[in-house]
Design a protein around this motif. Structure first.
Motif, short mmCIF file in Angstrom:
data_model
loop_
_atom_site.label_atom_id
_atom_site.label_comp_id
_atom_site.label_asym_id
_atom_site.label_seq_id
_atom_site.Cartn_x
_atom_site.Cartn_y
_atom_site.Cartn_z
N TYR A 1 0.88 -1.17 0.00
CA TYR A 1 0.00 0.00 0.00
C TYR A 1 0.91 1.22 0.00
O TYR A 1 1.69 1.41 0.93
N HIS A 2 0.84 2.05 -1.02
CA HIS A 2 1.79 3.16 -1.12
C HIS A 2 1.33 4.38 -0.34
O HIS A 2 0.17 4.76 -0.39
N ALA A 3 2.29 5.00 0.33
CA ALA A 3 2.04 6.30 0.94
C ALA A 3 1.88 7.33 -0.18
O ALA A 3 2.13 7.04 -1.34
N GLY A 4 1.45 8.52 0.22
CA GLY A 4 1.44 9.61 -0.75
C GLY A 4 0.13 9.80 -1.48
O GLY A 4 0.11 10.30 -2.60
N ALA A 5 -0.99 9.43 -0.83
CA ALA A 5 -2.28 9.74 -1.44
C ALA A 5 -2.30 11.22 -1.81
O ALA A 5 -1.81 12.06 -1.05
N LEU A 6 -2.87 11.51 -2.96
CA LEU A 6 -2.78 12.88 -3.48
C LEU A 6 -4.14 13.33 -3.98
O LEU A 6 -4.78 12.65 -4.78
N GLN B 1 3.75 7.50 -7.24
CA GLN B 1 3.49 7.05 -5.87
C GLN B 1 4.20 5.74 -5.54
O GLN B 1 4.40 5.42 -4.37
N THR B 2 4.57 4.98 -6.55
CA THR B 2 5.21 3.68 -6.30
C THR B 2 6.73 3.76 -6.17
O THR B 2 7.36 2.80 -5.75
N VAL B 3 7.31 4.89 -6.57
CA VAL B 3 8.77 4.93 -6.72
C VAL B 3 9.50 4.67 -5.41
O VAL B 3 10.46 3.89 -5.36
N ALA B 4 9.05 5.30 -4.32
CA ALA B 4 9.75 5.12 -3.05
C ALA B 4 9.77 3.65 -2.64
O ALA B 4 10.78 3.14 -2.13
N ASP B 5 8.68 2.94 -2.88
CA ASP B 5 8.60 1.54 -2.45
C ASP B 5 9.20 0.56 -3.45
O ASP B 5 9.70 -0.49 -3.06
N ARG C 1 8.12 16.33 -9.82
CA ARG C 1 7.51 16.57 -8.50
C ARG C 1 6.00 16.61 -8.58
O ARG C 1 5.32 16.20 -7.64
N LEU C 2 5.49 17.08 -9.70
CA LEU C 2 4.03 17.10 -9.86
C LEU C 2 3.47 15.69 -9.70
O LEU C 2 2.39 15.49 -9.16
N TYR C 3 4.22 14.70 -10.17
CA TYR C 3 3.77 13.30 -10.12
C TYR C 3 4.27 12.59 -8.88
O TYR C 3 4.14 11.38 -8.76
N GLN C 4 4.91 13.34 -7.96
CA GLN C 4 5.44 12.75 -6.73
C GLN C 4 6.52 11.72 -6.98
O GLN C 4 6.79 10.87 -6.14
#
Lengths: 355, 355, 355
Positions: free
Chosen positions: B22-27, B76-80, B224-227
């Motif tokens: 479950y990815h953090a960063g809901a936008l 949103q998936t990049v960090a994970d 950054r717009l796309y997190q």
């Protein structure tokens, strides 16, 4: 003869102690402003980015990022206070009040606290207290700043400046803006961090790992977002004739980037309660890559709150220097890569409330 | 000793097959985001830019551009998933679902489909399936991606990677998001193109004529717009020590520009129904000028729809190379100016409904 | 064989006198657009930035900046009118109508007024009249423009072009957009200027003091904000093969910056009523720092209005040349640092109404 219509800023002699200056430039916050701030700073805290998350905590929408609110209330003062400034020596004693939402209008006024001799005969020291309010008159941010301003006529005396006259760090009792908040529905899956108030220890140091490069265009856009009109941020032609030779990034932008980078390691610090002090050690020029690390200075219980705790934090931001080994600020006058020491209080859920 | 608070991404060994992250960063999408995307990509399709036009088709407001939705659910998936990735080898099988409007909140989760040996002993191959949902839980985008990720420990085996394991192209039956739409009031004066589904032929090639140069600042803002938090897009200091020497543009930005450029020639392709496959042939560095052309690969009737047709399209994007002579992608391993081959299904009104 | 799908703009021979062209690219104004314009131009007039201030004057929200409205209605015409243009020789006779608010949709159409021989055999002169309307069909901006456009075939005659055929300056009687406005609650503390209509004198010259440097990225973003699709603003690869060698800033961006800089000295000019004429003396390349000064040309009473006056103003914008000594435009054909002469009418409260 007609009166001079344009304005080039006040000299030291133009200020009066206890004078209150109502600043022009009231600004209505918009979703566009919040989005633009997000892409310029890279903030990812869900309280500021995800409306259902913010509502679950008791906010009526995503509040504007605290640093953005601070910078707007700072930018609004520049034309009146620091157009003829040599340098902002420091600012602090900053407390955040009512949350600011899209549609709210921020307007600032500044009281001149004291006028003192400066470190050279050409400048004087101006200490001010600025308050930003929303359209209902509620305080949204309040801070102190001291700045050296050019004199019209050289002074007869000078003074050695000391940082001792800084306001004391903000105390737990002074924390505002918690009315109606509850951490009952705080969802750490959305914040991406499992670490709550209990998990941090005094003295703990956190590397925020990822760096971020500043561009000319972005620094200028950021300064305009906050209505900061100081020429060093915009006017490359003017700056080319100064010893600095080029534009400098607005210090407020470095504060914003530092707070944004802290997400990696402090992901549940959902709002800032204060900026106790920001110490800028050198100018930042576009092209620099900013890294940051943070030390936990103090853990604060908040009177009357069982589910929100506070951490007193010191973030250190560097240029072109990853922070895996936690580089400290050098002694005064020594060279180094540290750009900023930022002392602030962060609000974070307490674990006990999740039971 | 306290637990490590910051996060530097998963190694290959940290993934488990069938794991769901479950990815953090809901936008929360905002009008500011839509506007910023418009000025960064240059999109001009009226469904995304003109509210009365969008409402006339049955949307309740301008939907966010499909590529923007995809990129948010990717970012949103990049960090994970891909902070320690060597490369995204490909992605595809992407289907768009419910339209996303300002005020909707996008949140993503990813299932790890398989973990396989990589092309060298230092990396492994991770195949994933990501689903982005709105605040009501409805799917807004779903896609597959495979990526080589660093190992903690070298593997004992390697494997030759093949593109054959890509998901098959999305079929007409899989197209979603057409509920409540009608082309009865589609106004070609506003789209600026008279060409509808019947007017395109399989094998037809369309030069999109106008090029667009990418800037550092803009590429970073877009990421950054796309997190998307991957350092190669932000950290010039870090990149200066790598063989690439400088920052690279996020591949998703090239997809967005390609779709935006296609307006000239495909002005009535009002939404994308799928991204069957995006093949990035080389890195794109800021300073490059992007041009594009598109081939009509297949004409698809959509079951149950009489007024909306679908075109299976292959867009080719180049750098510093106008596309009047339709430059093809070179054979694998050959040098060339092609940056991207983008296979997708576009939705377009059928002429028969205008009678 | 299939019909050509993409479009590269009209040649001179493709226009017909009295033809009316309905432009594609209807655009819904958003708060994001207003915010982005604010940070790109630096405007600080409270009518456009502070909602309570705007409402106090009788607007139902902050209206979009007039120059932004003009530029959108200009940008929308580029694909149809000037993709094959050599140069826009001038524009003027611009009147602003209904205020534009977030949520309104702007759509433009252009009448071809005349087709005449150009200064060389390769081009013809096209004179047009463009009207931008909101979603209710009300005029929001109307202006004239003349442009030299490439011919398919060389002409047999040429003509010496003269500026004499410009529309006459807009008169006080032609001023629109004042319905429902009252200056009774105009708060000069928010505008930051005490100077009202009575305080300005014909012949008075005002230095706007502060300069602003233009960046590549920002110029390109600005051009996209207005939907201007002309390659000289985007395509560095193409421009590198032209005598100019690099991209040029959209002239409309210079107009916007000039209006924004004028805030310092004309802080109560809350809206523009007209653009009588904009004369661009040379190309502006990113990297230039823009300064400006303004002369009061005429003071106009507005028929039927006791609390709003009008000033006919001429602003001069320079590059890399501060305007403390009011540099005039050089004679035609002479080199110089002046980029723009902008003749317009500004609306400003009359002091008599504050009694």
């Amino acid at each position: 003869m007609t009166e001079q219509k344009s304005f080039s800023g006040r000299y030291f002699e133009d200020f009066q102690a206890n004078q209150v200056i109502y600043h022009a430039g009231a600004l209505t916050a918009t979703e566009g402003m919040a989005t633009l701030y997000r892409v310029l700073s890279g903030i990812r805290f869900p309280t500021q980015c995800a409306e259902p998350f913010a509502r679950a905590l008791g906010y009526r929408d995503c509040p504007l990022d605290d640093v953005l609110v601070f910078k707007i209330a700072f930018g609004q003062t520049v034309a009146d206070i620091s157009m003829r400034a040599i340098a902002t020596l420091g600012y602090g004693g900053c407390v955040f009040g009512e949350p600011v939402y899209s549609g709210d209008t921020i307007q600032s006024e500044t009281e001149i606290i004291s006028l003192e001799p400066g470190p050279t005969k050409d400048v004087g020291l101006v200490r001010v207290h600025t308050t930003g309010r929303n359209q209902h008159g509620a305080m949204v941010v309040s801070y102190y700043r001291w700045v050296t301003v050019r004199r019209r006529m050289p002074a007869t005396v000078t003074a050695v400046l000391s940082a001792d006259s800084l306001p004391p760090p903000v105390s737990a009792e002074q924390i505002q803006g918690l009315d109606g908040l509850s951490m009952r529905n705080y969802d750490t899956r959305v914040s991406g961090s499992q670490h709550l108030w209990e998990d941090y220890e005094v003295g703990e140091r956190i590397d925020h790992v990822v760096g971020c490069t500043i561009e000319e265009s972005e620094a200028m856009t950021a300064a305009r977002l906050y209505q900061n009109v100081a020429p060093p941020h915009y006017d490359a032609h003017f700056m080319s004739s100064t010893p600095l030779e080029r534009r400098i990034a607005f210090v407020g932008h470095i504060v914003g980037l530092t707070r944004a980078l802290s997400y990696n390691g402090l992901g549940n610090v959902f709002r800032m309660a204060s900026i106790d002090r920001a110490r800028h050690l050198q100018h930042t020029f576009p092209g620099a890559t900013i890294y940051a690390w943070t030390e936990v200075v103090e853990k604060l219980a908040i009177p009357g709150s069982t589910d929100i705790g506070a951490l007193r934090l010191r973030s250190t931001a560097t240029k072109n220097q990853p922070c895996g080994d936690f580089p400290p600020a050098p002694a005064a006058g020594q060279p180094g890569d540290v750009l900023l020491e930022l002392d602030y209080i962060g609000l974070i859920p307490r674990r006990t409330t999740k039971a």
